[in-house]
Design a protein around this motif. Structure first.
Motif, mmCIF file in Angstrom:
data_model
loop_
_atom_site.group_PDB
_atom_site.id
_atom_site.type_symbol
_atom_site.label_atom_id
_atom_site.label_comp_id
_atom_site.label_asym_id
_atom_site.label_seq_id
_atom_site.Cartn_x
_atom_site.Cartn_y
_atom_site.Cartn_z
ATOM 1 N N CYS A 221 5.938 -1.890 -10.253
ATOM 2 C CA CYS A 221 5.303 -2.609 -11.362
ATOM 3 C C CYS A 221 5.389 -1.854 -12.670
ATOM 4 C CB CYS A 221 3.838 -2.832 -11.031
ATOM 5 S SG CYS A 221 2.954 -1.268 -10.907
ATOM 6 N N CYS A 225 -1.123 -1.417 -14.417
ATOM 7 C CA CYS A 225 -2.596 -1.364 -14.544
ATOM 8 C C CYS A 225 -3.070 -0.112 -15.274
ATOM 9 C CB CYS A 225 -3.244 -1.510 -13.167
ATOM 10 S SG CYS A 225 -2.822 -3.078 -12.394
ATOM 11 N N CYS A 232 -5.081 1.653 -10.613
ATOM 12 C CA CYS A 232 -4.190 1.017 -9.633
ATOM 13 C C CYS A 232 -4.985 0.820 -8.350
ATOM 14 C CB CYS A 232 -2.981 1.918 -9.375
ATOM 15 S SG CYS A 232 -1.980 1.371 -7.970
ATOM 16 N N CYS A 235 -1.659 -2.495 -5.009
ATOM 17 C CA CYS A 235 -1.203 -3.820 -4.568
ATOM 18 C C CYS A 235 0.248 -3.846 -4.097
ATOM 19 C CB CYS A 235 -1.456 -4.872 -5.636
ATOM 20 S SG CYS A 235 -0.179 -5.011 -6.886
HETATM 21 S S1 SF4 Z 1 -2.496 -2.441 -8.643
HETATM 22 FE FE1 SF4 Z 1 -1.102 -0.671 -8.782
HETATM 23 S S2 SF4 Z 1 0.783 -1.371 -7.810
HETATM 24 FE FE2 SF4 Z 1 -0.414 -3.203 -8.316
HETATM 25 S S3 SF4 Z 1 0.294 -3.893 -10.352
HETATM 26 FE FE3 SF4 Z 1 -1.502 -2.543 -10.658
HETATM 27 S S4 SF4 Z 1 -0.616 -0.514 -10.936
HETATM 28 FE FE4 SF4 Z 1 0.957 -1.759 -10.021
#
Ligand code: SF4
Ligand code: SF4
Ligand code: SF4
Length: 304
Positions: A221, A225, A232, A235
């Motif tokens: 990603c 986030c 994070c 996800c």
């Molecule tokens: S939760 Fe973590 S892995 Fe998922 S989009 Fe946000 S930063 Fe990326």
């Protein structure tokens, strides 16, 4: 020119992975020049399973319908892709593994004001599996595209890779590798519970006493986030070292790193993460990658 044929299906998921395909915008348009979507529930009313070069399957296997649909996809597609974190690890749908199918069916159909008076499930209630499981527990999978939902950049790269196009190598580093925040050693920091952000915009959340799963999460990603102000939550699923090493685990790795940065007692961090396992393990708790680890008791920590 012969176009490559793509077929898609969604099982126990939220349809967000299919919506992410729409987010491909121009990249999807460019792909459409090269490919033909022979089945895609979001755009096309195709009930059958036409033969395809590539199959993308969203969602986990949680019902008899899911299992049959997945088998049809495996039969009809030359390459099969687990598309999104539910398909790869069970994802949020995987929390169903903490309950038996009877508990789930009763909760939905019987413990409600609209439950039938005869105490029976309504006709047409789904035949649930005993648990909710990732796709590779049922069929062979050729490619995995984790993410909740997958990032459009990685969807485009993955489809082009599968179709044999030349593309940039995809990193197997963690979210931290793309994060703009710097890790700093701090003194006197307390563990902040139930918090998903912190006041200093350029300092790592761990240094500020807030749990961020970036160091134990595969980057799919570009650190969206933490670069935009929230932690994070993992996800895209576990990092490669957690997948490969049975004795490495999310809570112990976070506790080790956070302790080095802040001095907060490792046991305090581990106890907190176990108590809140439904949050910190929410994307992969029904995956053998996590629950088969010798030190992980996910059903005990997160159980109902
Ligand atoms: S939760 Fe973590 S892995 Fe998922 S989009 Fe946000 S930063 Fe990326
Ligand atoms: S991976 Fe996320 S976006 Fe995709 S189906 Fe599961 S919950 Fe929805
Ligand atoms: S732990 Fe989170 S905030 Fe810290 S560097 Fe990694 S991704 Fe960024």
């Amino acid at each position: 020119m012969i176009k490559s044929r793509i077929s898609t299906e969604w099982l126990s998921g939220c349809s967000g992975c299919h919506i992410a395909m729409v987010d491909l915008h121009e990249k999807l348009m460019n792909l459409i020049d090269d490919v033909e979507f022979v089945r895609i529930p979001l755009f096309k009313d195709e009930k059958g399973y036409p033969e395809a070069d590539v199959g993308l399957v969203e969602g986990a296997v949680g019902s008899e319908h899911d299992r049959k649909a997945l088998l049809r996809m495996r039969e009809s597609c030359r390459k099969l892709v687990a598309f999104g974190t539910c398909a790869v690890y069970g994802g949020p749908s995987g929390i169903g593994c903490l309950y038996g199918k009877d508990t789930i069916l009763n909760k939905i159909y019987m413990d409600t004001v609209t439950a039938s008076a005869d105490g029976k499930l309504p006709e047409g209630a789904p035949e649930l599996e005993q648990s909710v499981i990732p796709l590779n527990e049922v069929v062979d999978i050729d490619f995995y595209i984790p993410g909740c939902p997958p990032h459009p950049y990685f969807i485009a790269i993955a489809i082009k890779t599968i179709l044999g196009d030349s593309v940039p190598a995809i990193s197997i580093k963690t979210v931290c590798s793309e994060c703009s925040r710097r890790m700093e050693k701090r003194e006197g920091v307390q563990l902040k519970r139930g918090v998903s952000t912190a006041s200093e915009e350029d300092v790592c959340f761990l240094s500020q006493g807030v749990i961020c799963l970036g160091s134990v999460t595969l980057d799919r990603c570009r650190a969206q986030c933490p670069c935009k102000g929230i932690v994070c939550t993992g996800c895209a699923g576990p990092s490669i070292d957690i997948i490969a090493e049975p004795h490495l685990d999310i809570r112990t790795m976070i506790a080790r790193r956070m302790n080095m940065l802040t001095g907060i007692d490792r046991r305090e961090i581990i106890d907190y993460m176990q108590k809140e396992a439904r949050t910190f393990y929410s994307y992969a708790l029904s995956s053998p990658v996590i629950y088969r680890k010798p030190s992980v008791e996910i059903k005990e920590w997160a159980g109902s």
